[in-house]
Scaffold this active site. Structure first.
Site, PDB file in Angstrom:
ATOM      1  N   GLU A  75       0.834  -1.202   0.000  1.00 19.70           N
ATOM      2  CA  GLU A  75       0.000   0.000   0.000  1.00 19.70           C
ATOM      3  C   GLU A  75       0.870   1.254   0.000  1.00 19.70           C
ATOM      4  O   GLU A  75       0.903   2.022   0.968  1.00 19.70           O
ATOM      5  CB  GLU A  75      -0.970  -0.060   1.181  1.00 19.70           C
ATOM      6  N   HIS A  90     -18.395  -9.503   5.021  1.00 20.97           N
ATOM      7  CA  HIS A  90     -17.075  -8.953   5.334  1.00 20.97           C
ATOM      8  C   HIS A  90     -16.430  -9.764   6.438  1.00 20.97           C
ATOM      9  O   HIS A  90     -17.020  -9.953   7.506  1.00 20.97           O
ATOM     10  CB  HIS A  90     -17.181  -7.478   5.766  1.00 20.97           C
ATOM     11  N   HIS A 135      -8.424  -8.449   0.729  1.00 20.47           N
ATOM     12  CA  HIS A 135      -7.629  -7.225   0.914  1.00 20.47           C
ATOM     13  C   HIS A 135      -6.394  -7.541   1.754  1.00 20.47           C
ATOM     14  O   HIS A 135      -6.439  -8.430   2.617  1.00 20.47           O
ATOM     15  CB  HIS A 135      -8.459  -6.155   1.614  1.00 20.47           C
ATOM     16  N   GLU A 136      -5.341  -6.800   1.495  1.00 15.58           N
ATOM     17  CA  GLU A 136      -4.052  -6.960   2.195  1.00 15.58           C
ATOM     18  C   GLU A 136      -3.423  -8.334   1.987  1.00 15.58           C
ATOM     19  O   GLU A 136      -2.389  -8.643   2.581  1.00 15.58           O
ATOM     20  CB  GLU A 136      -4.147  -6.669   3.703  1.00 15.58           C
ATOM     21  N   GLU A 139      -9.020   3.906  -0.488  1.00 15.58           N
ATOM     22  CA  GLU A 139      -9.069   4.249   0.947  1.00 15.58           C
ATOM     23  C   GLU A 139      -7.999   5.283   1.318  1.00 15.58           C
ATOM     24  O   GLU A 139      -8.213   6.121   2.191  1.00 15.58           O
ATOM     25  CB  GLU A 139      -8.938   2.994   1.809  1.00 15.58           C
TER      26      GLU A 139
HETATM   27  C1  NOJ Z   1      -8.565  -2.446   5.118  1.00 18.71           C
HETATM   28  C2  NOJ Z   1      -9.352  -2.624   3.869  1.00 18.71           C
HETATM   29  O1  NOJ Z   1      -8.612  -2.275   2.736  1.00 18.71           O
HETATM   30  C3  NOJ Z   1     -10.599  -1.780   3.995  1.00 18.71           C
HETATM   31  O2  NOJ Z   1     -11.324  -1.820   2.806  1.00 18.71           O
HETATM   32  C4  NOJ Z   1     -11.410  -2.261   5.175  1.00 18.71           C
HETATM   33  O3  NOJ Z   1     -12.495  -1.419   5.330  1.00 18.71           O
HETATM   34  C5  NOJ Z   1     -10.584  -2.241   6.445  1.00 18.71           C
HETATM   35  N1  NOJ Z   1      -9.365  -2.913   6.238  1.00 18.71           N
HETATM   36  C6  NOJ Z   1     -11.323  -2.874   7.617  1.00 18.71           C
HETATM   37  O4  NOJ Z   1     -11.429  -4.251   7.425  1.00 18.71           O
HETATM   38 CA    CA Z   2      -6.133  -2.020   2.618  1.00 18.43          CA
END
Ligand code: NOJ
Ligand code: CA
Length: 713
Positions: free
Chosen positions: A171, A413, A483-484, A508
């Site tokens: 990131e 989620h 993600h991540e 974000e």
């Molecule tokens: C990082 C993610 O990229 C984001 O989209 C998410 O809202 C937060 N983590 C919380 O899980």
């Molecule tokens: Ca992220």
């Protein structure tokens, strides 16, 4: 499928230096393999010029003789493949896989226990892939790779679009610099992140985009990263040689393998036209064909979410401020006082479902629906989430039934908080819970330090975890957007339920202080080489302090740029990330997000220069409609678009969503103009894009009625 096989067997015994050459099907790329003083090497030429100078190949093994030297003989076999295959979703309906192959079987001497190592090269018209293969053999059963020593020797001090090498995050904003400048720029390139582990002042990540002074574009990445450590590149900046640098496991070892096995492919995409880098399908082609038999449940999705309001700090994931610490199964949420800022309330979610239904969105993502958010962050807790227990103000069944009634799908989620063991323990229960409640897609996340401690996001063990979660999801017929997690390497060909990843600096960050205005002109040349990104575009309100007075971030982009992202950032999963009330203010621009397709018959890369601009035209699958997107870098620029891709003899209605003349990502981001004109195959458009701007065009076949009153372009 047309497969042509030629077999040529060569046996070369005890040659000091012996070379083997293979060209691409069109003859423009030439790969040379040689054994030099017992060490394997390769080099690559493009149109008669070197692009990769002689570069060493090999691996160091722990407590065993290395696969670096001592190679005395080798056999080689040639093969050629020309086939086409159809992805379940993608940038085009069918993909040609056309390459020449050279398989080198290398034998080591007695001091290296007479072991065998294979290196397989595939040479396509637009680049190459190669990998190491470890055949089953007596002297190589279980082994540990302590270093991979694959080199990529550059021909000069090229320009690079790079982010810092890091075991835990991608990131970062991209840097554009000469290779020789990486070391000096590294400290400023490493911006803060919640989990980050850089390893070298000249270490960078792949996919790495390079440009030589004489205009050759080179992209270095990997394909089919399965059961192996993620590759970074470390630059020897005296000699301009990159070397593979694998992400370690918790104990410092890189990879545990047993024979037979293979490494991921190392890929080099090459062209003198940047557009070819975007059009390359090497990464997908080097992955195995689809392994999921019934794919009827895998569908592209456009979605909105209860998300941006938390990211900007307007609302919260957590429900209460009562508990300084939470213990699942002990802490009683039913008696807790709500903090009044919880985003995932039944009422708010239902509003989003209404908005999704009204505007034709497929899904609604809700974050912060499950207990545990109060103390999850930064506390290295193992058991943070159970993935099945909602907060008291989120009526899961009620929401489920309401969404069903409205024809909208809920998106699950799972923030794992990087407590990977905990997630794996709960995975079956969590997926079954999803199926029981009508959820077919999950956004998973790995924020923070990996638990158990010592491991990194991109190690072999973690790579195996993401793969396990993906394959298990396929068993449950669940689509995954992680993600991540590790950046993709074309695995979605094999497991098309991997519909997106983040694994880069997404939207974000526009709410965490902003990203560079030209960020989105780099991502398609880097992060997207491996697969689609859940970039979450569609922000119309750039002044984040309007959502949260304590957040002074500014989204460095114009509205027209945000629209274009739905075309330029290819993904079968696309979010309209802003708040419904912001779309309500700009319904005419929002129309593009509603109209744009998610799955494509073909994609044409009209203009491209990494870091500066790109323009892509895509034809929606199964229709005659086209969508065009242009994103622009830091300075204003005029595009020249030729509509010769349209059908002969047909007239279309083009709706052009463009920056206003005085638009600017910082000063005048919401200034756009929309015009409707008639276009045909002969039409040409000259269109200005603002700094950090762009344009989006929808092109729909017209008829007498719909064309009435419209002017020609
Ligand atoms: C990082 C993610 O990229 C984001 O989209 C998410 O809202 C937060 N983590 C919380 O899980
Ligand atoms: Ca992220």
């Amino acid at each position: 499928m047309k497969k042509l096989l030629t077999l040529l067997l060569l046996l070369c015994i005890n040659f000091w230096t012996y070379g083997q050459k293979i060209t691409s099907p069109n003859g423009q790329l030439e790969l040379n393999f040689s054994l030099n003083d017992g060490k394997p090497e390769y080099a690559l030429d493009f149109k008669g010029k070197a692009v990769i100078l002689p570069s060493k190949l090999g691996l160091k093994l722990k407590d065993k003789p290395d696969f670096i030297d001592g190679f005395v003989t080798y056999n080689s076999e040639d093969d050629q493949v020309d086939e086409t295959w159809e992805p379940i979703w993608g940038e085009e309906k069918s993909i040609r896989n056309h390459y020449k192959e050279l398989l080198v079987t290398l034998h080591q001497d007695a001091t290296h226990q007479h072991r065998t190592l294979n290196i397989r090269f595939r040479v396509f018209d637009d680049g190459i892939g190669f990998r190491y293969e470890f055949p089953s053999q007596e002297n190589l059963a279980h082994f540990i790779i302590s270093e991979e020593k694959t080199q990529f020797a550059m021909t000069g001090d090229h320009t690079a679009f790079w982010i810092p090498g890091d075991y835990d995050t991608q990131e970062y904003d991209y840097m554009e610099s000469k290779l020789s400048e990486i070391r000096g720029l590294m400290p400023q390139a490493i911006t803060a992140n919640v989990s980050q582990t850089s390893f070298s002042p000249t270490g960078v990540q792949t996919s790495l985009m390079l440009k030589t002074d004489d205009g050759i574009y080179i992209n270095l990445h990997e394909a089919a990263l399965i059961d192996y450590a993620t590759m970074h590149l470390n630059l020897d900046d005296e000699n301009m040689i990159f070397e593979s640098w694998l992400t370690p496991n918790a104990n410092g070892d890189k990879v545990y393998l047993q024979s037979p096995s293979v490494t991921p492919w190392r890929t080099i995409i090459v062209s003198d036209d940047a557009r070819d880098i975007l059009a390359s399908r090497i990464t997908l082609n080097l992955n195995e064909p689809n392994k999921i038999e019934d794919t009827s449940w895998i569908r592209p999705m456009k979605y909105i979410g209860v998300w941006w309001e938390m990211i900007t700090g307007k609302s919260k994931w957590s429900y209460t401020d009562d508990f300084p610490a939470v213990q699942l199964g002990v802490t009683d949420f039913s008696k807790a006082k709500p903090n009044g800022k919880h985003g995932a309330t039944t009422e708010n979610v239902k509003k989003h479902i209404d908005f999704a239904a009204e505007h034709g969105f497929d899904g609604v993502l809700v974050e912060g629906w499950n207990i545990g958010w109060e103390d999850w962050f930064g506390n290295a807790k193992d058991y943070v989430f159970d993935f099945v227990t909602p907060y008291p103000d989120f009526d899961l069944e009620g929401v489920r039934d309401y969404a069903k009634e409205k024809g909208v799908e809920m998106i699950m989620h799972h923030e794992t908080s990087s407590s990977v063991r905990n997630y794996e323990r709960h995975l079956d229960i969590a997926y079954q819970f999803m199926k029981d409640n009508g959820y077919n897609a999950v956004k998973s996340g790995y924020v923070g330090t990996i638990l158990p401690f010592g491991d990194n996001h991109y190690s072999q063990w973690q790579v195996n975890h993401y793969q396990y979660a993906l394959e298990k999801a396929a068993e449950y017929q669940i689509m995954v957007n992680a993600h991540e997690a590790v950046r993709p390497t074309g695995i979605s060909r094999t497991y098309p339920n991997l519909i997106a990843n983040e694994s880069a600096r997404g939207t974000e960050y526009q709410a965490f202080g902003g990203s560079k205005p030209n960020h989105v002109t780099v991502l398609p040349f880097t992060r997207l080489i491996g697969g689609p990104m859940d970039y979450t575009p569609g922000i119309f309100e750039m002044d984040i302090s309007k959502l949260n007075p304590d957040n002074n971030s500014w989204v460095n982009s114009t509205i027209a740029n945000q629209l274009a992202l739905y075309v330029t950032m290819y993904s079968p999963l696309q979010m309209a990330a802003d708040l419904p009330e912001h779309y309500e203010k700009f319904m005419d621009a929002f129309q593009f997000i509603k109209d744009v397709a998610l799955d494509w018959e073909k994609s044409l890369y009209l203009e491209a220069e990494p870091g500066y601009y790109l323009t892509i035209a895509r034809k929606a699958k199964g229709t005659n409609n086209w969508f065009v997107g242009n994103v622009n870098g830091n300075k204003s620029r005029t595009s020249s678009i030729n509509f010769d891709f349209l059908d002969e003899g047909k007239s279309y209605i083009a709706t052009i969503y463009a920056d206003a003349k005085d638009a600017h990502y910082r000063n005048n981001a919401q200034a756009y103009e929309i015009r409707k004109v008639i276009v045909n195959k002969k039409s040409k458009l000259s269109q200005l894009s603002a700094p950090g701007g762009g344009f989006a065009i929808s092109i729909i076949e017209g008829n007498k009625e719909s064309l009435k009153g419209l002017k020609k372009l």
